[in-house]
Design a protein around this motif. Sequence first.
Motif, PDB file in Angstrom:
ATOM      1  N   GLU A  35     -45.935  30.426 -34.328  1.00  0.00           N
ATOM      2  CA  GLU A  35     -46.416  30.594 -36.021  1.00  0.00           C
ATOM      3  C   GLU A  35     -46.824  31.977 -36.675  1.00  0.00           C
ATOM      4  O   GLU A  35     -45.767  31.944 -38.267  1.00  0.00           O
ATOM      5  N   THR A  36     -46.815  33.033 -36.339  1.00  0.00           N
ATOM      6  CA  THR A  36     -46.284  34.122 -36.839  1.00  0.00           C
ATOM      7  C   THR A  36     -44.974  34.329 -36.492  1.00  0.00           C
ATOM      8  O   THR A  36     -44.233  35.740 -36.840  1.00  0.00           O
ATOM      9  N   ASP A  37     -42.851  33.900 -36.299  1.00  0.00           N
ATOM     10  CA  ASP A  37     -42.378  34.634 -35.604  1.00  0.00           C
ATOM     11  C   ASP A  37     -41.754  34.677 -37.022  1.00  0.00           C
ATOM     12  O   ASP A  37     -42.465  33.622 -37.860  1.00  0.00           O
ATOM     13  N   ASP A  38     -40.786  35.309 -36.903  1.00  0.00           N
ATOM     14  CA  ASP A  38     -39.824  35.238 -38.264  1.00  0.00           C
ATOM     15  C   ASP A  38     -38.781  34.353 -38.612  1.00  0.00           C
ATOM     16  O   ASP A  38     -38.561  34.268 -36.782  1.00  0.00           O
ATOM     17  N   ILE A  39     -38.116  33.624 -38.753  1.00  0.00           N
ATOM     18  CA  ILE A  39     -37.673  32.287 -38.598  1.00  0.00           C
ATOM     19  C   ILE A  39     -36.423  32.745 -37.955  1.00  0.00           C
ATOM     20  O   ILE A  39     -35.404  32.266 -37.189  1.00  0.00           O
ATOM     21  N   LEU A  40     -35.435  33.820 -38.933  1.00  0.00           N
ATOM     22  CA  LEU A  40     -34.071  34.070 -38.296  1.00  0.00           C
ATOM     23  C   LEU A  40     -34.003  35.216 -37.002  1.00  0.00           C
ATOM     24  O   LEU A  40     -33.213  35.160 -36.835  1.00  0.00           O
ATOM     25  N   GLU A  41     -35.575  36.155 -37.187  1.00  0.00           N
ATOM     26  CA  GLU A  41     -35.496  36.887 -35.976  1.00  0.00           C
ATOM     27  C   GLU A  41     -35.188  36.196 -35.280  1.00  0.00           C
ATOM     28  O   GLU A  41     -35.006  36.764 -33.413  1.00  0.00           O
ATOM     29  N   TYR A  42     -36.001  34.523 -34.696  1.00  0.00           N
ATOM     30  CA  TYR A  42     -35.858  34.301 -33.734  1.00  0.00           C
ATOM     31  C   TYR A  42     -34.769  33.694 -33.531  1.00  0.00           C
ATOM     32  O   TYR A  42     -34.536  33.607 -32.599  1.00  0.00           O
ATOM     33  N   LEU A  43     -34.376  33.039 -34.186  1.00  0.00           N
ATOM     34  CA  LEU A  43     -32.613  32.528 -33.746  1.00  0.00           C
ATOM     35  C   LEU A  43     -32.344  33.195 -33.761  1.00  0.00           C
ATOM     36  O   LEU A  43     -31.069  33.248 -32.796  1.00  0.00           O
ATOM     37  N   ALA A  44     -31.448  34.526 -34.627  1.00  0.00           N
ATOM     38  CA  ALA A  44     -30.859  35.536 -33.802  1.00  0.00           C
ATOM     39  C   ALA A  44     -31.495  36.415 -32.495  1.00  0.00           C
ATOM     40  O   ALA A  44     -29.986  36.593 -31.520  1.00  0.00           O
ATOM     41  N   ALA A  45     -32.251  36.196 -31.752  1.00  0.00           N
ATOM     42  CA  ALA A  45     -32.582  36.540 -30.143  1.00  0.00           C
ATOM     43  C   ALA A  45     -32.127  35.301 -29.150  1.00  0.00           C
ATOM     44  O   ALA A  45     -32.367  35.984 -27.794  1.00  0.00           O
ATOM     45  N   LEU A  46     -31.877  34.370 -30.099  1.00  0.00           N
ATOM     46  CA  LEU A  46     -31.860  33.122 -28.834  1.00  0.00           C
ATOM     47  C   LEU A  46     -30.371  33.139 -28.495  1.00  0.00           C
ATOM     48  O   LEU A  46     -28.831  33.681 -28.452  1.00  0.00           O
ATOM     49  N   PRO A  47     -30.138  32.889 -27.025  1.00  0.00           N
ATOM     50  CA  PRO A  47     -28.896  32.977 -26.211  1.00  0.00           C
ATOM     51  C   PRO A  47     -28.026  32.017 -27.237  1.00  0.00           C
ATOM     52  O   PRO A  47     -28.156  31.461 -28.232  1.00  0.00           O
ATOM     53  N   ALA A  48     -26.392  32.014 -27.291  1.00  0.00           N
ATOM     54  CA  ALA A  48     -26.046  30.853 -28.103  1.00  0.00           C
ATOM     55  C   ALA A  48     -25.748  30.169 -28.764  1.00  0.00           C
ATOM     56  O   ALA A  48     -26.002  30.101 -29.408  1.00  0.00           O
ATOM     57  N   SER A  49     -25.769  29.610 -27.639  1.00  0.00           N
ATOM     58  CA  SER A  49     -25.703  27.626 -26.964  1.00  0.00           C
ATOM     59  C   SER A  49     -26.811  27.134 -28.046  1.00  0.00           C
ATOM     60  O   SER A  49     -27.362  26.863 -29.314  1.00  0.00           O
ATOM     61  N   GLU A  50     -27.988  28.152 -27.725  1.00  0.00           N
ATOM     62  CA  GLU A  50     -29.114  27.453 -28.280  1.00  0.00           C
ATOM     63  C   GLU A  50     -29.827  27.294 -29.819  1.00  0.00           C
ATOM     64  O   GLU A  50     -29.966  26.647 -30.593  1.00  0.00           O
ATOM     65  N   ARG A  51     -29.351  28.496 -30.182  1.00  0.00           N
ATOM     66  CA  ARG A  51     -29.027  29.571 -31.294  1.00  0.00           C
ATOM     67  C   ARG A  51     -27.845  28.299 -32.359  1.00  0.00           C
ATOM     68  O   ARG A  51     -28.947  28.107 -33.071  1.00  0.00           O
ATOM     69  N   ALA A  52     -27.511  28.219 -31.669  1.00  0.00           N
ATOM     70  CA  ALA A  52     -26.229  27.392 -32.447  1.00  0.00           C
ATOM     71  C   ALA A  52     -27.118  25.665 -32.786  1.00  0.00           C
ATOM     72  O   ALA A  52     -26.238  25.441 -34.199  1.00  0.00           O
ATOM     73  N   GLU A  53     -27.710  25.663 -31.977  1.00  0.00           N
ATOM     74  CA  GLU A  53     -27.974  24.006 -32.411  1.00  0.00           C
ATOM     75  C   GLU A  53     -28.787  24.178 -33.388  1.00  0.00           C
ATOM     76  O   GLU A  53     -28.616  23.498 -34.144  1.00  0.00           O
ATOM     77  N   LYS A  54     -29.754  24.603 -32.706  1.00  0.00           N
ATOM     78  CA  LYS A  54     -31.435  25.240 -33.630  1.00  0.00           C
ATOM     79  C   LYS A  54     -30.929  25.766 -35.083  1.00  0.00           C
ATOM     80  O   LYS A  54     -31.549  25.494 -35.893  1.00  0.00           O
ATOM     81  N   ASN A  55     -29.561  26.512 -35.060  1.00  0.00           N
ATOM     82  CA  ASN A  55     -29.454  26.740 -36.597  1.00  0.00           C
ATOM     83  C   ASN A  55     -28.786  25.665 -37.172  1.00  0.00           C
ATOM     84  O   ASN A  55     -29.005  25.337 -38.777  1.00  0.00           O
ATOM     85  N   ALA A  56     -28.288  24.317 -36.407  1.00  0.00           N
ATOM     86  CA  ALA A  56     -27.727  23.637 -36.811  1.00  0.00           C
ATOM     87  C   ALA A  56     -28.523  22.900 -37.836  1.00  0.00           C
ATOM     88  O   ALA A  56     -28.120  22.467 -38.767  1.00  0.00           O
ATOM     89  N   TRP A  57     -29.454  22.628 -36.894  1.00  0.00           N
ATOM     90  CA  TRP A  57     -30.359  22.067 -37.317  1.00  0.00           C
ATOM     91  C   TRP A  57     -31.712  22.211 -38.759  1.00  0.00           C
ATOM     92  O   TRP A  57     -31.124  21.786 -39.967  1.00  0.00           O
ATOM     93  N   LEU A  58     -31.684  23.073 -38.660  1.00  0.00           N
ATOM     94  CA  LEU A  58     -32.285  24.321 -39.660  1.00  0.00           C
ATOM     95  C   LEU A  58     -31.405  23.983 -40.904  1.00  0.00           C
ATOM     96  O   LEU A  58     -31.538  24.309 -42.443  1.00  0.00           O
ATOM     97  N   ILE A  59     -30.204  24.416 -40.641  1.00  0.00           N
ATOM     98  CA  ILE A  59     -29.390  24.186 -42.335  1.00  0.00           C
ATOM     99  C   ILE A  59     -29.358  22.559 -42.996  1.00  0.00           C
ATOM    100  O   ILE A  59     -29.003  22.944 -43.927  1.00  0.00           O
ATOM    101  N   GLU A  60     -29.137  21.611 -41.601  1.00  0.00           N
ATOM    102  CA  GLU A  60     -28.942  20.484 -42.239  1.00  0.00           C
ATOM    103  C   GLU A  60     -30.553  19.651 -43.101  1.00  0.00           C
ATOM    104  O   GLU A  60     -30.520  19.362 -43.681  1.00  0.00           O
ATOM    105  N   HIS A  61     -31.231  20.597 -42.527  1.00  0.00           N
ATOM    106  CA  HIS A  61     -32.867  20.258 -42.749  1.00  0.00           C
ATOM    107  C   HIS A  61     -32.674  20.794 -44.341  1.00  0.00           C
ATOM    108  O   HIS A  61     -33.533  20.677 -45.495  1.00  0.00           O
ATOM    109  N   GLU A  62     -32.431  22.294 -43.778  1.00  0.00           N
ATOM    110  CA  GLU A  62     -31.709  22.993 -45.629  1.00  0.00           C
ATOM    111  C   GLU A  62     -31.336  22.557 -46.538  1.00  0.00           C
ATOM    112  O   GLU A  62     -31.863  22.585 -47.901  1.00  0.00           O
ATOM    113  N   ARG A  63     -30.410  21.683 -46.415  1.00  0.00           N
ATOM    114  CA  ARG A  63     -29.367  21.458 -47.082  1.00  0.00           C
ATOM    115  C   ARG A  63     -29.900  19.672 -47.712  1.00  0.00           C
ATOM    116  O   ARG A  63     -30.041  19.999 -49.471  1.00  0.00           O
TER     117      ARG A  63
END
Length: 199
Positions: A35-63
């Motif tokens: 709950e206290t994590d910064d979303i962008l910092e959290y995503l940046a620290a993920l392995p590339a494949s997991e980061r891409a998947e979760k970032n894609a979800w976030l983009i569609e949600h925000e769209r």
Amino acid sequence: MTPSKIKYWVFDMDGTLTNAVHDFPAIRKTLGMAETDDILEYLAALPASERAEKNAWLIEHERVLAENATPARGAIELVNYLVSQETKLAILTRNDRELAFITLRAIGLEKHFPKTFILGRDEAKPKPSPDGLLKIANAWQIKSDHLLMIGDFRHDLSCGKEAGAHTILVNYPENTWPDLADWYYPNCELLLNDLKARD
């Protein structure tokens, strides 16, 4: 110095020009983060494949949020007034740049913000880093103390202070960060009224 004397304004997007609709606790839960994590910092620290998947979800949600954005109280009138005063305008958002375009179209303000002066999280280090503001100041060929950063959260104010810019907090219940906000207005309408009163 008063806001009316500053001719270079940089706006945060969500919650500043628009009504805040992001449910950040729900987003964090879906992404599987604390709950206290910064979303962008959290995503940046993920392995590339997991980061891409979760970032894609976030983009569609925000769209979806961007397409349905509504203007914050007084935001349209404030921007129109600043344009009438020949004020230079820019956007610095932690959102995706393309989604910023969609948001501006949804609230009818796209014509007032040149695309080259809309910076998202991929064009500059995300706020609270001053990187984006410094890039905007450089593009305008001005010193950063000629800038005003306006936003609805601590990240916006910290970014402004780190860059050496002036800061305004709007659309927040109270001035929670008086050490970071040079000025505070409960909404953009009251800010506009103050600007007009000083004409």
